[in-house]
Design a protein around this motif. Sequence first.
Motif, PDB file in Angstrom:
ATOM      1  N   ARG A 246       0.717  -1.285   0.013  1.00  0.00           N
ATOM      2  CA  ARG A 246       0.013  -0.053  -0.091  1.00  0.00           C
ATOM      3  C   ARG A 246       1.011   1.168   0.030  1.00  0.00           C
ATOM      4  N   LEU A 247       1.857   1.224   0.711  1.00  0.00           N
ATOM      5  CA  LEU A 247       2.847   2.350   0.987  1.00  0.00           C
ATOM      6  C   LEU A 247       3.553   2.650  -0.468  1.00  0.00           C
ATOM      7  N   ASP A 248       4.006   1.375  -1.309  1.00  0.00           N
ATOM      8  CA  ASP A 248       4.710   1.788  -2.474  1.00  0.00           C
ATOM      9  C   ASP A 248       3.592   2.351  -3.478  1.00  0.00           C
ATOM     10  N   GLU A 249       2.276   1.923  -3.524  1.00  0.00           N
ATOM     11  CA  GLU A 249       1.556   2.633  -4.371  1.00  0.00           C
ATOM     12  C   GLU A 249       1.153   4.064  -4.219  1.00  0.00           C
ATOM     13  N   ALA A 254       2.253  10.090  -4.602  1.00  0.00           N
ATOM     14  CA  ALA A 254       2.925  11.390  -3.755  1.00  0.00           C
ATOM     15  C   ALA A 254       3.877  11.758  -4.459  1.00  0.00           C
ATOM     16  N   TYR A 255       4.945  11.166  -5.012  1.00  0.00           N
ATOM     17  CA  TYR A 255       5.976  11.709  -5.742  1.00  0.00           C
ATOM     18  C   TYR A 255       5.475  12.380  -7.098  1.00  0.00           C
ATOM     19  N   GLY A 256       4.596  12.048  -7.658  1.00  0.00           N
ATOM     20  CA  GLY A 256       3.724  12.708  -8.541  1.00  0.00           C
ATOM     21  C   GLY A 256       3.215  13.964  -8.359  1.00  0.00           C
ATOM     22  N   LEU A 257       2.477  13.964  -7.118  1.00  0.00           N
ATOM     23  CA  LEU A 257       2.190  15.278  -6.618  1.00  0.00           C
ATOM     24  C   LEU A 257       3.271  16.312  -6.236  1.00  0.00           C
ATOM     25  N   ILE A 258       4.314  15.855  -5.736  1.00  0.00           N
ATOM     26  CA  ILE A 258       5.224  16.665  -5.693  1.00  0.00           C
ATOM     27  C   ILE A 258       5.857  17.399  -6.969  1.00  0.00           C
ATOM     28  N   GLN A 259       6.003  16.608  -8.033  1.00  0.00           N
ATOM     29  CA  GLN A 259       6.412  17.237  -9.222  1.00  0.00           C
ATOM     30  C   GLN A 259       5.444  17.990  -9.980  1.00  0.00           C
ATOM     31  N   GLY A 280      -2.632  12.567   4.413  1.00  0.00           N
ATOM     32  CA  GLY A 280      -2.768  12.344   5.692  1.00  0.00           C
ATOM     33  C   GLY A 280      -3.660  11.376   6.509  1.00  0.00           C
ATOM     34  N   ALA A 281      -4.775  10.963   5.772  1.00  0.00           N
ATOM     35  CA  ALA A 281      -5.528   9.735   6.197  1.00  0.00           C
ATOM     36  C   ALA A 281      -4.680   8.634   6.150  1.00  0.00           C
ATOM     37  N   LEU A 282      -4.149   8.394   4.761  1.00  0.00           N
ATOM     38  CA  LEU A 282      -3.260   7.274   4.788  1.00  0.00           C
ATOM     39  C   LEU A 282      -2.103   7.028   5.959  1.00  0.00           C
ATOM     40  N   LYS A 283      -1.232   8.215   6.250  1.00  0.00           N
ATOM     41  CA  LYS A 283      -0.293   8.252   7.160  1.00  0.00           C
ATOM     42  C   LYS A 283      -0.826   7.788   8.571  1.00  0.00           C
ATOM     43  N   VAL A 284      -2.068   8.290   8.942  1.00  0.00           N
ATOM     44  CA  VAL A 284      -2.658   7.884  10.432  1.00  0.00           C
ATOM     45  C   VAL A 284      -2.934   6.238  10.117  1.00  0.00           C
ATOM     46  N   GLU A 285      -3.862   5.788   8.982  1.00  0.00           N
ATOM     47  CA  GLU A 285      -4.153   4.589   8.847  1.00  0.00           C
ATOM     48  C   GLU A 285      -2.916   3.560   8.904  1.00  0.00           C
ATOM     49  N   VAL A 286      -1.783   3.791   8.238  1.00  0.00           N
ATOM     50  CA  VAL A 286      -0.728   2.953   7.987  1.00  0.00           C
ATOM     51  C   VAL A 286      -0.022   2.726   9.316  1.00  0.00           C
ATOM     52  N   ASN A 287       0.171   3.712  10.323  1.00  0.00           N
ATOM     53  CA  ASN A 287       0.826   3.701  11.550  1.00  0.00           C
ATOM     54  C   ASN A 287      -0.088   2.971  12.589  1.00  0.00           C
ATOM     55  N   LEU A 288      -1.478   3.063  12.143  1.00  0.00           N
ATOM     56  CA  LEU A 288      -2.197   2.454  13.289  1.00  0.00           C
ATOM     57  C   LEU A 288      -2.220   0.638  12.886  1.00  0.00           C
ATOM     58  N   GLY A 322       9.802  -4.367   8.927  1.00  0.00           N
ATOM     59  CA  GLY A 322       9.481  -3.035   9.807  1.00  0.00           C
ATOM     60  C   GLY A 322      10.188  -1.892   9.427  1.00  0.00           C
ATOM     61  N   GLN A 323      11.569  -2.227   9.476  1.00  0.00           N
ATOM     62  CA  GLN A 323      12.469  -0.962   9.021  1.00  0.00           C
ATOM     63  C   GLN A 323      12.025  -0.242   7.722  1.00  0.00           C
ATOM     64  N   ASN A 324      11.913  -1.110   6.800  1.00  0.00           N
ATOM     65  CA  ASN A 324      11.271  -0.664   5.563  1.00  0.00           C
ATOM     66  C   ASN A 324       9.832   0.346   5.453  1.00  0.00           C
ATOM     67  N   ILE A 325       9.203  -0.429   6.346  1.00  0.00           N
ATOM     68  CA  ILE A 325       7.926   0.254   6.598  1.00  0.00           C
ATOM     69  C   ILE A 325       8.021   1.771   7.078  1.00  0.00           C
ATOM     70  N   ARG A 326       8.828   1.477   8.023  1.00  0.00           N
ATOM     71  CA  ARG A 326       9.034   2.847   9.068  1.00  0.00           C
ATOM     72  C   ARG A 326       9.788   3.925   7.883  1.00  0.00           C
ATOM     73  N   ARG A 327      10.691   3.432   7.387  1.00  0.00           N
ATOM     74  CA  ARG A 327      11.369   4.502   6.229  1.00  0.00           C
ATOM     75  C   ARG A 327      10.227   4.968   5.257  1.00  0.00           C
ATOM     76  N   SER A 328       9.471   4.213   4.761  1.00  0.00           N
ATOM     77  CA  SER A 328       8.304   4.543   3.686  1.00  0.00           C
ATOM     78  C   SER A 328       7.362   5.553   4.632  1.00  0.00           C
ATOM     79  N   ILE A 329       6.853   5.336   5.800  1.00  0.00           N
ATOM     80  CA  ILE A 329       6.087   6.068   6.311  1.00  0.00           C
ATOM     81  C   ILE A 329       6.734   7.388   6.802  1.00  0.00           C
ATOM     82  N   ALA A 330       8.162   7.488   7.013  1.00  0.00           N
ATOM     83  CA  ALA A 330       8.746   8.765   7.292  1.00  0.00           C
ATOM     84  C   ALA A 330       8.883   9.349   5.923  1.00  0.00           C
TER      85      ALA A 330
END
Length: 370
Positions: A246-249, A254-259, A280-288, A322-330
């Motif tokens: 989900r984070l990869d997708e 998000a990268y496209g949005l920045i561009q 914002g919603a995804l950030k909260v949801e994925v952390n949970l 877990g580390q990869n997920i934390r990096r993606s969340i960051a």
Amino acid sequence: MSDTLPTETMPSFSGILHCFVAFDWGEEVDLGKARQLVPAQVHNLPRKSRTPASIAYQSPPLRFDLKPSTLVLPVLGPIQVETDLMLFDFGAVSVRLQLPFHLVATELARLAGALSDPSIFVQAARAASESTYNQLLPAIDHPHWIDLSEEYFVFQIFPDAETPTPAQLLQRYPGWLAGLVRLESAPLSDSEIAEALRCQLGYSPQDLIVTDWTAAVAFDHDCGEILETLAFANLQLLEFRHIDNRLDERLKTAYGLIQQLAQTNRPVWQRHARSLRDLGALKVEVNLMFEKASNALTLVGDPYVARVYHQVASRFHLDEWGQNIRRSIAVLESIYQVVSNQAGSYRTEMLEIAVVLLIVIEILLAVFAH
């Protein structure tokens, strides 16, 4: 040292083949409502003297007994499979299929080799639990049975006076043991055997557990808490894979949005308000999701069951996931912050311009009023 079992001394083993299949059914489950819809037991971790009370489920899952089914497998032939399901509040389920066996060692090795393609078990687990899923839909938040699964096999072998002890098997037949946990019936190299048997533990001389990526062998009559710990680690692997996908997708979006933001001067809320809210919603949801999947089973200290978990977790590389997920969340949080800051800056600039315009209008009105 012999890696094969001579025909004249070939032992037979009795036990149960456990197949754990993990699925994800949705974002969250109201377990109280689920019990009202389908009869179930609130399930606590089985406990032996070696398992302290501090090791327990944070929120006990529900256990459902499912209808037995019949599978046709190499070596075993047609066999009735006892099936049950464990449902956790973070939307993940673990279906267990149990197949009793009494096989000569070489037949058990052939069976292990046939399990390298687990599709028949995945299909059976899905078919057995589909009715329960449909009945529980009102209790599931955003129900969606994703096309992703994780499977793990455990050969539970019952020790007895007629079979070699765990120490004897490790000494005389390491290649056979390695083949079981690798689901490989063909001979393995010495280095592969050593790697396959690297993670092993025994609480007493009569029991042993060897864990690998695809399967484990447990010599033990009563090891319910060990089996559930292995099933839970398999469930965590599924959830971490699901979260990572989900984070990869969303990171691609998000990268496209920045561009897009870098190439436009239009107000950010006119073009990207929904994307900003979604981030914002995804950030909260994925952390949970990540916190619930990580902490659903409390495993602290150095008890035997905790060491078994850490052993299989190392095989699954859960720390790396877990580390990869934390990096993606960051990264997701930083992108959200960039977009949010740009939106805030634009709003501030617009407010300043509006204030200046109001002052100018006020001055002009004062001048023309005289």
